[in-house]
Write a protein that holds these residues in place. Sequence first.
Motif, PDB file in Angstrom:
ATOM      1  N   ALA A 137     -21.288  26.326   5.012  1.00  0.00           N
ATOM      2  CA  ALA A 137     -20.567  27.591   4.875  1.00  0.00           C
ATOM      3  C   ALA A 137     -20.643  28.104   3.441  1.00  0.00           C
ATOM      4  O   ALA A 137     -20.836  29.310   3.202  1.00  0.00           O
ATOM      5  N   ALA A 138     -20.495  27.191   2.460  1.00  0.00           N
ATOM      6  CA  ALA A 138     -20.554  27.603   1.054  1.00  0.00           C
ATOM      7  C   ALA A 138     -21.937  28.144   0.699  1.00  0.00           C
ATOM      8  O   ALA A 138     -22.061  29.157   0.004  1.00  0.00           O
ATOM      9  N   ALA A 140     -11.402  24.895  10.096  1.00  0.00           N
ATOM     10  CA  ALA A 140     -11.161  23.572   9.498  1.00  0.00           C
ATOM     11  C   ALA A 140     -10.066  22.824  10.242  1.00  0.00           C
ATOM     12  O   ALA A 140     -10.187  21.610  10.515  1.00  0.00           O
ATOM     13  N   LEU A 152     -17.754  16.935   8.493  1.00  0.00           N
ATOM     14  CA  LEU A 152     -16.919  18.032   8.015  1.00  0.00           C
ATOM     15  C   LEU A 152     -17.378  18.512   6.637  1.00  0.00           C
ATOM     16  O   LEU A 152     -17.382  19.720   6.347  1.00  0.00           O
ATOM     17  N   SER A 153     -17.784  17.583   5.776  1.00  0.00           N
ATOM     18  CA  SER A 153     -18.263  17.954   4.444  1.00  0.00           C
ATOM     19  C   SER A 153     -19.550  18.764   4.539  1.00  0.00           C
ATOM     20  O   SER A 153     -19.726  19.763   3.823  1.00  0.00           O
ATOM     21  N   ALA A 197     -18.771  22.252   5.623  1.00  0.00           N
ATOM     22  CA  ALA A 197     -18.227  23.019   4.497  1.00  0.00           C
ATOM     23  C   ALA A 197     -19.333  23.436   3.536  1.00  0.00           C
ATOM     24  O   ALA A 197     -19.344  24.568   3.031  1.00  0.00           O
ATOM     25  N   LEU A 246     -11.744  30.605   8.392  1.00  0.00           N
ATOM     26  CA  LEU A 246     -12.277  29.334   7.899  1.00  0.00           C
ATOM     27  C   LEU A 246     -11.199  28.254   7.956  1.00  0.00           C
ATOM     28  O   LEU A 246     -11.491  27.086   8.270  1.00  0.00           O
ATOM     29  N   VAL A 286     -19.602  27.966  11.823  1.00  0.00           N
ATOM     30  CA  VAL A 286     -18.803  28.157  10.608  1.00  0.00           C
ATOM     31  C   VAL A 286     -19.511  29.049   9.587  1.00  0.00           C
ATOM     32  O   VAL A 286     -18.890  29.978   9.040  1.00  0.00           O
TER      33      VAL A 286
END
Length: 369
Positions: free
Chosen positions: A173-174, A145, A166-167, A170, A141, A125
Motif C-alpha cells: 500500500a505504501a 487493517a 500484514l507487513s 502495508a 485503510l 489494499v
Amino acid sequence: MPRVGLLWSRPAGSGEGARVADVGELGFRTAAVQAGYWLGWASIVVVLADLSIGVGVRHRWLLVGATLAAAVGNTVAMVVPWREWLATRRGRALLDAWCGGLIAFVALLVVNGGSNFSLLLFLAVPFIAVVQRGWRRGMWLLVAAGTCTLVAMLVPLSAGATAMRLSLVAVAAAVALVLMHAVLREAASADAARLLAREADHRIKNDLQTVADLLLLDRPDGLEGARFDETAGRIRSIAAVHRLLSDSGNSVDGASLLSSIAASAPVPVTVDAEAGMFDAATAQKLGLVANELITNAFRHGASPIVVRLRRGAQTSLTVEDGGGGVEAEAGFGLELVRSLVERGLDGRFELRAVHGNRTRAEAVFATAQ
C-alpha cells in the motif's frame, strides 16, 4: 485612439495551480478505478477456478455465490461514469460501497477458504489506498487493517507468518501511494509547463498587438503611411499565431490562421483551406508569407482575392487575385516571402500570370510529419 494594454500582468495564482493538480489527481484515480475492475475480473476468474478444485474449503456454495455477487458488482462498476462522479457525493458513496464490499469479500474468502486467499489483499489494499483520498483513505485503510487483524485471529496461521503477510500488505500500500504521488508530481509539472506556455503565448499576442497599435499612432497620411500599415500587418500576423497557440497548445491550425489574417485585410478575401496543424515555427513563417501575399494582392492586384491551402506530401499555399499583381520589380514584401519560403521552409516560390488575366502567387514546401 487605439487602446494600449499593459506589457505585464500578474502571474497565475496558486488557485489555478491547485485546480490543475486536482484535475490530474482525478484523472489518475479514474484510471486506477478502471484498472481495478479489470483486476477484479481476473481475481474473480482465479477464485472461481480455485473453488472448483480446492480441497478443505468450507461453505463452498456460499463462496461461489459471494464471488458471483462480486461479478455483478464489478459489472455495475464498469458502467458508472467515474470521471464525472468521483468528485461528487454520489461517486464517493459508490466508491465507499465498493471498498467495503471488497474488504468483506476477501475476508469471507480467507475465513472459509484458507489463508491462500489472503494474497488478494495485495490487490485490494493498494487499490483502496490509490482510489480513495483524504480522511476516507485513512478510514478505509484502518478498516482493512482491523479486518486483517480479526481474520488473522480466526485463521490457523502462525504469528510470524501473519505478521509477515500484514507487513507486506502495508508495504504494498505504501509503495502504491509513493508511486501515485510521484506520477501526480510529474503530471502536475507537465501541466504547469503547458499552462505557462499558453500564458506566455497569450501575453506575447497582447504585447505584439500593443506594438502594432503604437506603431500606427505616428502613421503619416497618404502613401507614406503604407510602410507603417505593412509593418503593422506583419506584427499582427505573428500575433495571430500566438493567439492560436494560446488556444490550442503547441500547434496551430493552418485554416484558422489564414482566416484570421484574411479577416484583417481591408478588402474581402476568400479562404479555401484544408484543416491541418503546423508547429509554431512553421506557422509563424506561413502566417508572414500569407500576410505579404494578401497585402500584395489587394495593393497591386484586383478583386476577387482567393487564398488556398492544400496539404499532402507537400503543403501548397496559393493567393490569386483578379490581375495586375505581378510587379515589374519585386519589392521588400515579395523578397521577404521568397526568403521565408526558400530558406526558412526549404521550399519554392513562384509569382506568375495565369489564365483569365489573373495573378497567382504560390509557395510550396514539404509538410512536416
